[in-house]
Design a protein around this motif. Structure first.
Motif, PDB file in Angstrom:
ATOM      1  N   ILE A 193       0.852  -1.187   0.000  1.00 25.56           N
ATOM      2  CA  ILE A 193       0.000   0.000   0.000  1.00 25.56           C
ATOM      3  C   ILE A 193       0.887   1.237   0.000  1.00 25.56           C
ATOM      4  CG2 ILE A 193      -1.528   1.432   1.435  1.00 25.56           C
ATOM      5  CD1 ILE A 193      -2.946  -1.136   2.300  1.00 25.56           C
ATOM      6  N   ILE A 194       0.532   2.191  -0.850  1.00 26.23           N
ATOM      7  CA  ILE A 194       1.120   3.532  -0.832  1.00 26.23           C
ATOM      8  C   ILE A 194       0.019   4.493  -0.396  1.00 26.23           C
ATOM      9  CG2 ILE A 194       2.128   5.394  -2.219  1.00 26.23           C
ATOM     10  CD1 ILE A 194       3.139   3.201  -4.162  1.00 26.23           C
TER      11      ILE A 194
ATOM     12  N   THR B  99      -3.419   7.332 -12.277  1.00 27.00           N
ATOM     13  CA  THR B  99      -3.661   7.128 -13.702  1.00 27.00           C
ATOM     14  C   THR B  99      -2.526   7.714 -14.533  1.00 27.00           C
ATOM     15  OG1 THR B  99      -6.050   7.245 -13.293  1.00 27.00           O
ATOM     16  CG2 THR B  99      -5.312   7.516 -15.574  1.00 27.00           C
ATOM     17  N   PHE B 100      -2.097   8.910 -14.181  1.00 28.31           N
ATOM     18  CA  PHE B 100      -0.995   9.587 -14.876  1.00 28.31           C
ATOM     19  C   PHE B 100       0.268   8.726 -14.840  1.00 28.31           C
ATOM     20  CE2 PHE B 100       2.712  12.489 -14.298  1.00 28.31           C
ATOM     21  CZ  PHE B 100       2.707  13.107 -15.535  1.00 28.31           C
ATOM     22  N   VAL B 101       0.573   8.175 -13.674  1.00 26.00           N
ATOM     23  CA  VAL B 101       1.772   7.341 -13.537  1.00 26.00           C
ATOM     24  C   VAL B 101       1.612   6.037 -14.315  1.00 26.00           C
ATOM     25  CG1 VAL B 101       3.227   6.080 -11.907  1.00 26.00           C
ATOM     26  CG2 VAL B 101       2.404   8.375 -11.321  1.00 26.00           C
TER      27      VAL B 101
ATOM     28  N   GLU C 138       8.336   1.882  -9.642  1.00 21.54           N
ATOM     29  CA  GLU C 138       9.480   1.369 -10.396  1.00 21.54           C
ATOM     30  C   GLU C 138      10.288   0.386  -9.556  1.00 21.54           C
ATOM     31  OE1 GLU C 138      11.432   4.957 -11.597  1.00 21.54           O
ATOM     32  OE2 GLU C 138      10.254   5.153 -13.440  1.00 21.54           O
ATOM     33  N   ARG C 139      10.365   0.652  -8.260  1.00 20.67           N
ATOM     34  CA  ARG C 139      11.101  -0.251  -7.378  1.00 20.67           C
ATOM     35  C   ARG C 139      10.316  -1.547  -7.123  1.00 20.67           C
ATOM     36  NH1 ARG C 139      11.715   0.711  -1.135  1.00 20.67           N
ATOM     37  NH2 ARG C 139      11.514   2.888  -1.750  1.00 20.67           N
ATOM     38  N   LEU C 140       9.006  -1.428  -6.913  1.00 17.42           N
ATOM     39  CA  LEU C 140       8.193  -2.596  -6.569  1.00 17.42           C
ATOM     40  C   LEU C 140       7.829  -3.436  -7.789  1.00 17.42           C
ATOM     41  CD1 LEU C 140       5.812  -0.839  -4.013  1.00 17.42           C
ATOM     42  CD2 LEU C 140       7.751  -2.330  -3.474  1.00 17.42           C
ATOM     43  N   ASP C 141       7.772  -2.822  -8.967  1.00 19.89           N
ATOM     44  CA  ASP C 141       7.509  -3.502 -10.241  1.00 19.89           C
ATOM     45  C   ASP C 141       6.228  -4.342 -10.201  1.00 19.89           C
ATOM     46  OD1 ASP C 141       7.984  -4.237 -12.880  1.00 19.89           O
ATOM     47  OD2 ASP C 141       9.168  -5.997 -12.294  1.00 19.89           O
TER      48      ASP C 141
ATOM     49  N   GLN D  18       5.666   7.126  -8.674  1.00 20.52           N
ATOM     50  CA  GLN D  18       6.385   6.452  -9.765  1.00 20.52           C
ATOM     51  C   GLN D  18       7.683   5.833  -9.265  1.00 20.52           C
ATOM     52  OE1 GLN D  18       6.782   8.689 -13.393  1.00 20.52           O
ATOM     53  NE2 GLN D  18       8.228   7.229 -14.301  1.00 20.52           N
ATOM     54  N   GLU D  19       8.399   6.538  -8.418  1.00 23.02           N
ATOM     55  CA  GLU D  19       9.655   5.994  -7.875  1.00 23.02           C
ATOM     56  C   GLU D  19       9.415   4.686  -7.137  1.00 23.02           C
ATOM     57  OE1 GLU D  19      13.156   7.261  -4.673  1.00 23.02           O
ATOM     58  OE2 GLU D  19      11.656   8.729  -5.295  1.00 23.02           O
TER      59      GLU D  19
END
Length: 229
Positions: A35-36, A130-132, A101-104, A97-98
């Motif tokens: 979760i973020i 959505t943007f990301v 990218e790490r969690l993929d 996004q960061e």
């Protein structure tokens, strides 16, 4: 199996009127599930006797809820509750996004673009996610958690007085996936109870749960393939 990540505005969004049951199912299937959350929820009410900063309390409550759901880790972005306006959109997007990218992940879950309840923070996080997603073809699917017209009426019955405008629910033919969460229903209920500082909301939601189907609803967006571009 690649991970699943839920992206939300506040502690409690994962379960109050959120996709906690589906997150719990993914975790039970053996997927790393994360979760973020953009804020600490510090603008909410504190119904406990705990005099600490409300943001600290709500962070702990989310960690307890997440543990019950089987979430591997929670990431807090430390933006201020109630301030997710356009001046911070790109800063939030960069942090999301960061992490993605790490969690993929293969799948990212957030609220639909109306923010379920119309809460501006919810809407902002939906747009930002959505943007990301549109920038990251490695994420195969974006799942928008949503309410049907019938479920929305039940939620309004118990929670509607809090909101100036509660958006309409979706018609059945607008929904991509209806997920039966009966196997994790009690997990979701217990996770809701961990948000003790939000006592009034917890009580209202649990009353609504007495009438709600044990299902969660999603509109699924898939990355375009060469055949669909």
């Amino acid at each position: 199996m690649k991970p699943v990540v839920g992206v939300f505005a506040h502690p409690d969004d994962e379960v109050f009127v959120g996709p906690g049951g589906t997150l719990a199912q993914f975790a039970r299937e053996g997927r790393d599930t994360y979760i973020i959350v953009a804020t600490d929820g510090e603008a909410g009410q504190n119904s406990t006797d705990d005099t600490r900063d409300l943001g600290d309390i709500r962070r702990e409550e989310l960690q307890k809820s997440a543990k019950l759901l089987g979430i591997k880790e929670v990431f807090f972005l430390d933006f201020k509750d109630g301030t997710l306006s356009n001046n911070v959109y790109h800063a939030i997007a960069d942090k999301v996004q960061e992490l993605l990218e790490r969690l993929d992940p293969e799948i990212v879950i957030t609220m639909e673009n109306r923010g379920i309840s119309g809460h501006i923070d919810h809407v902002a996080v939906s747009f930002i996610t959505t943007f990301v997603f549109n920038k990251m073809p490695s994420i195969k699917e974006l799942w928008y958690f949503c309410l049907t017209e019938e479920v929305q009426k039940i939620i309004i019955k118990y929670l509607g007085g809090y909101f100036i405008y509660f958006p309409p629910g979706y018609k059945k033919d607008e929904i991509s996936k209806i997920n039966d969460i009966s196997s994790v229903w009690e997990q979701k209920v217990e996770a809701i109870k961990q948000h003790e500082s939000q006592k009034a909301d917890v009580e209202a939601i649990l009353k609504a749960f007495g009438e709600l189907p044990k299902k969660e609803y999603f509109i699924i967006i898939k990355q375009p393939t060469k055949d669909t571009e």
